[in-house]
Design a protein around this motif. Structure first.
Motif, PDB file in Angstrom:
ATOM      1  N   LEU A   1       0.816  -1.332  -0.012  1.00 14.39           N
ATOM      2  CA  LEU A   1       0.114  -0.148  -0.034  1.00 14.39           C
ATOM      3  C   LEU A   1       0.827   1.352  -0.121  1.00 14.39           C
ATOM      4  N   GLY A   2       2.076   1.163  -0.181  1.00 12.88           N
ATOM      5  CA  GLY A   2       3.001   2.263  -0.468  1.00 12.88           C
ATOM      6  C   GLY A   2       3.664   2.710   1.020  1.00 12.88           C
ATOM      7  N   PHE A   3       3.434   2.049   2.197  1.00 11.32           N
ATOM      8  CA  PHE A   3       4.304   2.362   3.482  1.00 11.32           C
ATOM      9  C   PHE A   3       4.762   1.500   4.255  1.00 11.32           C
ATOM     10  N   LEU A   4       5.541   1.735   5.181  1.00 12.72           N
ATOM     11  CA  LEU A   4       6.033   0.940   6.337  1.00 12.72           C
ATOM     12  C   LEU A   4       5.363   1.348   7.570  1.00 12.72           C
ATOM     13  N   PRO A   5       5.064   0.535   8.670  1.00 13.69           N
ATOM     14  CA  PRO A   5       4.909   0.943   9.877  1.00 13.69           C
ATOM     15  C   PRO A   5       5.825   1.748  10.523  1.00 13.69           C
ATOM     16  N   THR A   6       5.388   2.643  11.117  1.00 16.00           N
ATOM     17  CA  THR A   6       6.049   3.431  11.993  1.00 16.00           C
ATOM     18  C   THR A   6       6.428   2.939  13.423  1.00 16.00           C
ATOM     19  N   ILE A   7       7.624   2.268  13.502  1.00 18.79           N
ATOM     20  CA  ILE A   7       7.950   1.609  14.836  1.00 18.79           C
ATOM     21  C   ILE A   7       8.500   2.201  16.035  1.00 18.79           C
ATOM     22  N   SER A   8       7.809   2.516  17.040  1.00 14.87           N
ATOM     23  CA  SER A   8       8.200   3.110  18.114  1.00 14.87           C
ATOM     24  C   SER A   8       9.079   2.389  19.062  1.00 14.87           C
ATOM     25  N   TYR A   9       8.605   1.068  19.369  1.00 21.30           N
ATOM     26  CA  TYR A   9       9.344   0.052  20.135  1.00 21.30           C
ATOM     27  C   TYR A   9       9.266  -1.045  19.610  1.00 21.30           C
ATOM     28  N   GLU A  10      10.460  -1.974  19.844  1.00 19.43           N
ATOM     29  CA  GLU A  10      10.635  -3.301  19.225  1.00 19.43           C
ATOM     30  C   GLU A  10      10.860  -4.043  20.531  1.00 19.43           C
ATOM     31  N   SER A  11      10.395  -5.464  20.467  1.00 17.76           N
ATOM     32  CA  SER A  11      10.327  -6.398  21.327  1.00 17.76           C
ATOM     33  C   SER A  11      10.552  -7.924  20.704  1.00 17.76           C
ATOM     34  N   TYR A  12      11.135  -8.674  21.420  1.00 23.07           N
ATOM     35  CA  TYR A  12      10.793 -10.344  20.667  1.00 23.07           C
ATOM     36  C   TYR A  12       9.719 -10.844  21.753  1.00 23.07           C
ATOM     37  N   ASN A  13       9.211 -10.135  22.721  1.00 18.26           N
ATOM     38  CA  ASN A  13       8.264 -10.594  23.657  1.00 18.26           C
ATOM     39  C   ASN A  13       6.714 -10.232  23.484  1.00 18.26           C
ATOM     40  N   TRP A  14       6.014 -11.026  22.906  1.00 15.14           N
ATOM     41  CA  TRP A  14       4.509 -10.667  22.783  1.00 15.14           C
ATOM     42  C   TRP A  14       3.923 -10.151  23.822  1.00 15.14           C
ATOM     43  N   GLU A  15       4.116 -10.816  24.953  1.00 20.66           N
ATOM     44  CA  GLU A  15       3.576  -9.970  26.224  1.00 20.66           C
ATOM     45  C   GLU A  15       4.006  -8.823  26.438  1.00 20.66           C
ATOM     46  N   LEU A  16       5.223  -8.443  26.509  1.00 20.97           N
ATOM     47  CA  LEU A  16       5.728  -6.977  26.539  1.00 20.97           C
ATOM     48  C   LEU A  16       5.046  -6.008  25.567  1.00 20.97           C
ATOM     49  N   ILE A  17       4.670  -6.610  24.327  1.00 23.57           N
ATOM     50  CA  ILE A  17       4.175  -5.803  23.066  1.00 23.57           C
ATOM     51  C   ILE A  17       2.787  -5.437  23.753  1.00 23.57           C
ATOM     52  N   SER A  18       2.134  -6.558  24.140  1.00 22.04           N
ATOM     53  CA  SER A  18       0.628  -6.335  24.254  1.00 22.04           C
ATOM     54  C   SER A  18       0.535  -5.250  25.657  1.00 22.04           C
ATOM     55  N   GLU A  19       1.236  -5.516  26.481  1.00 27.94           N
ATOM     56  CA  GLU A  19       1.328  -4.637  27.876  1.00 27.94           C
ATOM     57  C   GLU A  19       1.523  -3.285  27.598  1.00 27.94           C
ATOM     58  N   MET A  20       2.320  -2.984  26.290  1.00 25.01           N
ATOM     59  CA  MET A  20       2.544  -1.678  25.935  1.00 25.01           C
ATOM     60  C   MET A  20       1.377  -1.211  25.229  1.00 25.01           C
ATOM     61  N   VAL A  21       0.844  -1.666  24.612  1.00 24.39           N
ATOM     62  CA  VAL A  21      -0.381  -1.420  23.881  1.00 24.39           C
ATOM     63  C   VAL A  21      -1.478  -1.021  25.087  1.00 24.39           C
ATOM     64  N   ALA A  22      -1.602  -1.683  26.103  1.00 24.52           N
ATOM     65  CA  ALA A  22      -2.627  -1.524  26.941  1.00 24.52           C
ATOM     66  C   ALA A  22      -2.056  -0.310  27.841  1.00 24.52           C
ATOM     67  N   GLU A  23      -0.878   0.143  27.775  1.00 30.25           N
ATOM     68  CA  GLU A  23      -0.495   1.357  28.200  1.00 30.25           C
ATOM     69  C   GLU A  23      -0.611   2.648  27.418  1.00 30.25           C
ATOM     70  N   ASN A  24      -1.205   2.347  26.251  1.00 30.73           N
ATOM     71  CA  ASN A  24      -1.450   3.341  25.371  1.00 30.73           C
ATOM     72  C   ASN A  24       0.032   4.019  24.909  1.00 30.73           C
ATOM     73  N   LEU A  25       1.074   3.026  24.564  1.00 30.49           N
ATOM     74  CA  LEU A  25       2.245   3.382  24.054  1.00 30.49           C
ATOM     75  C   LEU A  25       2.307   3.245  22.381  1.00 30.49           C
ATOM     76  N   GLY A  26       1.290   2.627  21.901  1.00 30.00           N
ATOM     77  CA  GLY A  26       1.290   2.395  20.563  1.00 30.00           C
ATOM     78  C   GLY A  26       0.283   1.270  20.071  1.00 30.00           C
ATOM     79  N   ILE A  27      -0.017   1.109  18.869  1.00 30.39           N
ATOM     80  CA  ILE A  27      -0.815  -0.005  18.507  1.00 30.39           C
ATOM     81  C   ILE A  27      -0.008  -1.072  17.988  1.00 30.39           C
ATOM     82  N   THR A  28      -0.612  -2.443  17.720  1.00 27.44           N
ATOM     83  CA  THR A  28       0.264  -3.491  17.323  1.00 27.44           C
ATOM     84  C   THR A  28      -0.890  -4.397  16.495  1.00 27.44           C
ATOM     85  N   ILE A  29      -0.261  -5.459  15.775  1.00 28.97           N
ATOM     86  CA  ILE A  29      -1.231  -6.388  14.939  1.00 28.97           C
ATOM     87  C   ILE A  29      -0.786  -7.757  15.389  1.00 28.97           C
ATOM     88  N   PHE A  30      -1.840  -8.564  15.941  1.00 24.54           N
ATOM     89  CA  PHE A  30      -1.600  -9.614  16.480  1.00 24.54           C
ATOM     90  C   PHE A  30      -2.851 -10.688  15.659  1.00 24.54           C
TER      91      PHE A  30
END
Length: 292
Positions: A210-239
């Protein structure tokens, strides 16, 4: 020389350390060193360059390491074949699964499988997708689970086909929607897996169309950390959709993605050259029946 000498030498070569190899093998370091030395004497060749502080293979050592792994795999296949003939309901399984896939599906699968086959021991090993592929290739695993497509010398059995969803904090503007077009996430702050992740690569691929790449603010190998950061309103994610069962829905909303949808397709991968035991066949049959 017997198969133990070869097994011990290969573990030293893999770990590149007598100390780590002795821990893996539950063997004292002096005993391990003596076994490797016995192998060298039996073959009348030096397998290790002892002038280095680290474990370094000689040219002969490299050859014995490569060919020795094939011998061990053949020996293990023979043991599995004999075991299948003698005990059709018994056996051992080593399965490699990436962490997110493991937590979403495999506790329930293993529990139910063990109820059907109490004589089969199942060892679930969490590894990255790249490590799973390598260990299946090396014969260290009976089979692995990976995101499709998988290239290389593998037999593949498709198992899961699930839609991906957008996960956002309830206060996020997109949380008011019942479905989201993929283009709508352009410019949004993303919390996601690192670039080496196949899931990240899948999402990047769909966005790039679609002509773009996601703007990544935070990276992790841990899906639980990613979901918790979304729960703290630090960004969105796709699961994958199944993650809905694992997150706090009082804080996070999962929204279907459309235009286009993104499919999360998983498959069981096997080494084409390795014998597939009765236990492995039954487990694969059971897994695929759960998602048919």
């Amino acid at each position: 020389m017997d198969i133990r000498h070869l097994t011990y030498f290969i573990e030293v070569a893999k770990q590149k350390s007598f100390t780590r190899a002795s821990e893996v093998l539950c063997l004292s370091q002096p005993t391990l060193s003596k076994m490797v030395k016995n192998l060298e004497e039996a073959m009348d060749v030096e397998l290790l360059d002892r002038s280095s502080k680290k474990v370094v293979l000689t040219v002969a050592g490299e050859i014995v390491f490569e060919e020795g792994q094939k011998i061990l795999n053949s020996f293990q296949d023979l043991s599995s074949l004999v075991n299948d003939m003698m005990n059709l309901k018994k056996g051992k399984l080593k399965i490699g699964v990436p962490p997110l896939i493991a937590v979403l599906y495999y506790p329930k699968i293993i529990r139910e499988f063990k109820e059907l086959y109490p004589g089969i021991t199942v060892q679930l090993i969490e590894k990255s997708a790249a490590e799973v592929r390598q260990d299946v290739k090396d014969g260290a695993l009976d089979f692995g689970v990976d995101l499709l497509p998988v290239e290389g010398e593998f037999d593949v059995v498709p198992s899961i086909d699930e839609e991906m969803m957008l996960f956002v904090h309830h206060s996020h503007p997109l949380a008011a929607k019942e479905e989201v077009s993929l283009i709508e996430i352009k410019g949004e702050s993303f919390v996601y897996f690192q670039e080496s992740s196949k899931l990240r690569q899948l999402v990047d691929q769909e966005c790039s169309r679609l002509g773009f790449l996601p703007t990544i603010s935070y990276e992790s190998y841990n899906w639980e950390l990613i979901s918790e950061m979304v729960a703290e309103n630090l960004g969105i994610t796709i699961f994958p959709k199944s993650v809905v069962k694992k997150v706090d829905l009082s804080r996070v909303k999962a929204i279907p993605i459309v235009n286009p949808t993104i499919s999360w397709k998983l498959g069981i991968i096997l080494n084409k050259e390795k014998y597939v035991s009765y236990a492995a066949k039954e487990m694969i049959k059971y897994i695929t029946s759960q998602f048919r």
